[in-house]
Design an enzyme around this catalytic site. Structure first.
Site, PDB file in Angstrom:
ATOM      1  N   GLY A  70      43.632  35.667  44.377  1.00  0.00           N
ATOM      2  CA  GLY A  70      45.013  35.286  44.090  1.00  0.00           C
ATOM      3  C   GLY A  70      45.858  36.526  44.250  1.00  0.00           C
ATOM      4  N   GLU A  71      47.001  36.563  43.590  1.00  0.00           N
ATOM      5  CA  GLU A  71      47.851  37.748  43.656  1.00  0.00           C
ATOM      6  C   GLU A  71      47.623  38.542  42.379  1.00  0.00           C
ATOM      7  OE1 GLU A  71      49.207  38.609  46.519  1.00  0.00           O
ATOM      8  OE2 GLU A  71      49.593  40.430  45.378  1.00  0.00           O
ATOM      9  N   SER A  72      47.022  39.731  42.518  1.00  0.00           N
ATOM     10  CA  SER A  72      46.595  40.463  41.314  1.00  0.00           C
ATOM     11  C   SER A  72      47.775  40.849  40.424  1.00  0.00           C
ATOM     12  CB  SER A  72      45.781  41.700  41.689  1.00  0.00           C
ATOM     13  OG  SER A  72      46.562  42.613  42.416  1.00  0.00           O
ATOM     14  N   CYS A  89      38.142  39.539  45.344  1.00  0.00           N
ATOM     15  CA  CYS A  89      39.435  40.018  45.854  1.00  0.00           C
ATOM     16  C   CYS A  89      40.359  40.460  44.714  1.00  0.00           C
ATOM     17  CB  CYS A  89      40.075  38.965  46.745  1.00  0.00           C
ATOM     18  SG  CYS A  89      41.382  39.608  47.791  1.00  0.00           S
ATOM     19  N   ARG A 131      44.087  48.652  46.807  1.00  0.00           N
ATOM     20  CA  ARG A 131      44.680  47.334  47.048  1.00  0.00           C
ATOM     21  C   ARG A 131      45.163  47.208  48.487  1.00  0.00           C
ATOM     22  NH1 ARG A 131      49.825  45.575  44.536  1.00  0.00           N
ATOM     23  NH2 ARG A 131      49.681  43.385  45.014  1.00  0.00           N
ATOM     24  N   ILE A 146      40.957  38.632  53.017  1.00  0.00           N
ATOM     25  CA  ILE A 146      42.364  38.253  53.085  1.00  0.00           C
ATOM     26  C   ILE A 146      43.194  39.257  52.305  1.00  0.00           C
ATOM     27  CG2 ILE A 146      44.049  36.476  52.491  1.00  0.00           C
ATOM     28  CD1 ILE A 146      41.770  34.432  52.937  1.00  0.00           C
ATOM     29  N   ARG A 147      43.985  40.062  53.034  1.00  0.00           N
ATOM     30  CA  ARG A 147      44.743  41.141  52.390  1.00  0.00           C
ATOM     31  C   ARG A 147      43.861  41.808  51.320  1.00  0.00           C
ATOM     32  NH1 ARG A 147      50.431  41.394  51.915  1.00  0.00           N
ATOM     33  NH2 ARG A 147      50.085  41.622  49.695  1.00  0.00           N
ATOM     34  N   HIS A 158      35.883  36.666  50.065  1.00  0.00           N
ATOM     35  CA  HIS A 158      35.953  35.377  49.364  1.00  0.00           C
ATOM     36  C   HIS A 158      34.783  34.461  49.732  1.00  0.00           C
ATOM     37  CE1 HIS A 158      40.114  36.019  47.997  1.00  0.00           C
ATOM     38  NE2 HIS A 158      40.328  36.564  49.173  1.00  0.00           N
ATOM     39  N   GLU A 208      33.852  32.046  48.198  1.00  0.00           N
ATOM     40  CA  GLU A 208      34.239  30.680  47.812  1.00  0.00           C
ATOM     41  C   GLU A 208      34.910  29.923  48.944  1.00  0.00           C
ATOM     42  OE1 GLU A 208      35.660  33.474  46.775  1.00  0.00           O
ATOM     43  OE2 GLU A 208      37.840  33.258  46.666  1.00  0.00           O
TER      44      GLU A 208
END
Lengths: 202, 302
Positions: free
Chosen positions: A50-52, A82, A111, A138-139, A181, A183
């Site tokens: 997600g967005e940390s 992530c 990051r 992903i990023r 990821h 998942e």
């Protein structure tokens, strides 16, 4: 001890549904964690992608940060992918200065280390104790350096890129983290490893 | 390209990394911002991404004229100010604006009806790009056509720049209702449904078997309050875009935080009540009902 461990998935923001599916496939019962009361009777915990910065802020707002830190310190098995890896790292580079994490992993994580979304990629890599894994980044962050307690489980393959050899999966006792990821791929072996860790801790 | 040399060169821009990027935004709020200062406010509030644009939809609506892609300098400034993903809008069908946005390294391109369309017949062939695209839709056929063209994320259109959430509600309910109906259809019915909605059969089948779109679906257009955001989440969206609603209000920082919290805790009415207190004035708003056909943005897209 039941055969099906109850594994919390931090459900403040991110790819919660994908972790639910992977956990179920790996033989665990996923339980969403949003409130303090949801932390009861958990055998393990997953911090999703997600967005940390968002997850970190919500952890503070909803007063989950300290209780979760405590649970991780007390030995609750935790897996972060992530953003989850960023939350578990003892030190974060290129994060927000006020970004709060749970800690537990004696590593320095950078990051967005691979670049922007146009640099997001898939590759095959060797994952210790699991085998060859197709990994989706992903990023993604990478592990810049590891302390004594952290064991390296996977690196970016030697593909000639500047990222070759970078550490992207680590374990420190009951804490597991990946830059990528698992998942998202439908291959549930990394979650299988974590569920195994959860069972061993019971 | 401002892309770094760090990423291995093979297997970038795959469907999985494009769609996966949207999966990471789920449960979050994406906010329209026009400068670095607003972007910081959005990031501080816990936005999962920002949409960089020169004028928020409410101003585009007020000013009229042709609305285009933002100045790359302005987007650069926002990229430098925040660490969360930065999205930017290209005009419908304007594939060169999209190429420019990819070249300056935006994380997601919104092929948006909020800007003046550049092509009244075709959308961008989004499969040709490494950068992922989000596109608007008012119904399932439109959503699946966009996905067929390569969109990796869908947002319901609503009626941007109005502060009136009714159109977002209509579009979200329409798409979710159409998906529900697909799930009970047999093969012959799916074939007919694909024909009627003008969508590829394969995507219709996939949607029917998943019981949801094959990509993440956010809601946009008219969301202006924490309760609006939570309502969209309860209806079943994956997350929300808030355009004019934040920075056209009395206390943007506070409203931004409140919307983020209401989106995360969308089922908790007590928390939504708590964050809804003392937010100051909401954006003034225009009833979407009062707009003439020529003023509607949602009808752009084909």
């Amino acid at each position: 001890m039941s055969d099906t461990p109850r594994v919390g998935v931090l459900a403040l923001q991110g790819d919660v549904r994908e972790h639910d599916r992977a956990l179920r496939a790996a033989g665990a019962e996923p339980v969403h964690v949003r409130r303090l009361a949801d932390l009861e009777r958990l055998d393990g915990l997953v911090l999703p992608g997600g967005e940390s910065t968002t997850i970190s802020r919500l952890l503070e707002v909803f007063e989950l940060l300290e209780p979760l830190r405590e649970r991780v310190r007390d030995g609750l098995p935790v897996y972060g992918s992530c953003a989850g890896m960023i939350l578990l790292a003892d030190e974060v580079l290129d994060g927000r200065p006020d970004q709060q994490g749970l800690g537990g992993l004696d590593v320095v994580v950078r990051r967005n280390a691979f670049g922007r979304q146009v640099d997001s990629f898939e590759t095959d890599l060797a994952f210790e104790g699991v085998g060859d894994v197709h990994a989706v980044f992903i990023r993604a962050p990478w592990v810049e350096s590891t302390g004594e307690g952290a064991q390296v489980l996977a690196r970016v393959p030697e593909d000639g890129s500047a990222a070759a050899g970078r550490v992207v999966a680590v374990r420190q006792g009951h804490v597991l983290a990946t830059s990528f990821h698992p998942e998202l791929t439908g291959d549930d072996r990394v979650h299988g490893l974590f569920v195994q860790m959860v069972k061993e801790a019971q | 390209m401002t892309t770094t040399d760090n990423a291995p060169v093979n297997e970038v821009g795959t469907d999985r990394v494009k769609r996966g990027m949207a999966e990471m935004l789920k449960g979050g709020v994406i906010m329209d911002v026009v400068d670095a200062e607003q972007a910081k406010i959005a990031e501080d509030a816990g936005a999962v991404a920002v949409m960089a644009l020169e004028r928020v939809p409410a101003d585009i609506r007020r000013d009229g004229g042709v609305a285009r892609m933002s100045d790359p300098d302005m987007i650069d400034g926002i990229q430098a100010a925040v660490s969360i993903p930065v999205m930017a809008k290209a005009r419908i069908g304007h594939f060169v604006e999209a190429q420019v946005l990819q070249a300056i390294g935006v994380d997601y391109v919104d092929e948006s009806e909020v800007l003046t369309p550049a092509d009244y017949a075709h959308h961008i062939d989004k499969r040709q790009f490494t950068v992922p695209f989000v596109c608007g839709a008012t119904n399932l056929g439109e959503a699946l056509r966009r996905i067929a063209e390569g969109a990796a994320m869908i947002r319901t259109k609503g009626e941007a720049g109005t502060g009136d959430v009714s159109q977002a509600t209509t579009h979200l309910r329409t798409i979710l209702g159409e998906i529900k109906r697909l799930t009970v259809m047999d093969e012959a019915e799916l074939f007919e449904a694909a024909k009627l909605m003008g969508a590829p059969l394969e995507l219709v089948r996939e949607t029917a078997s998943l019981g949801r779109l094959p990509v993440v679906m956010f809601t946009a257009g008219g969301v202006a309050t924490p309760a609006d955001a939570a309502m969209m989440m309860q209806l079943g969206t994956d997350g929300v875009f808030i355009g004019s609603g934040i920075f056209k209000s009395g206390d943007p920082a506070r409203r931004a935080r409140a919307c983020v919290e209401a989106t995360a805790y969308f089922e908790d009415a007590e928390r939504i009540a708590k964050v809804s207190r003392g937010l100051g004035e909401a954006m003034v708003g225009i009833s979407a009902d009062s707009l003439g056909a020529g003023e509607l943005l949602a009808t752009r897209g084909w």
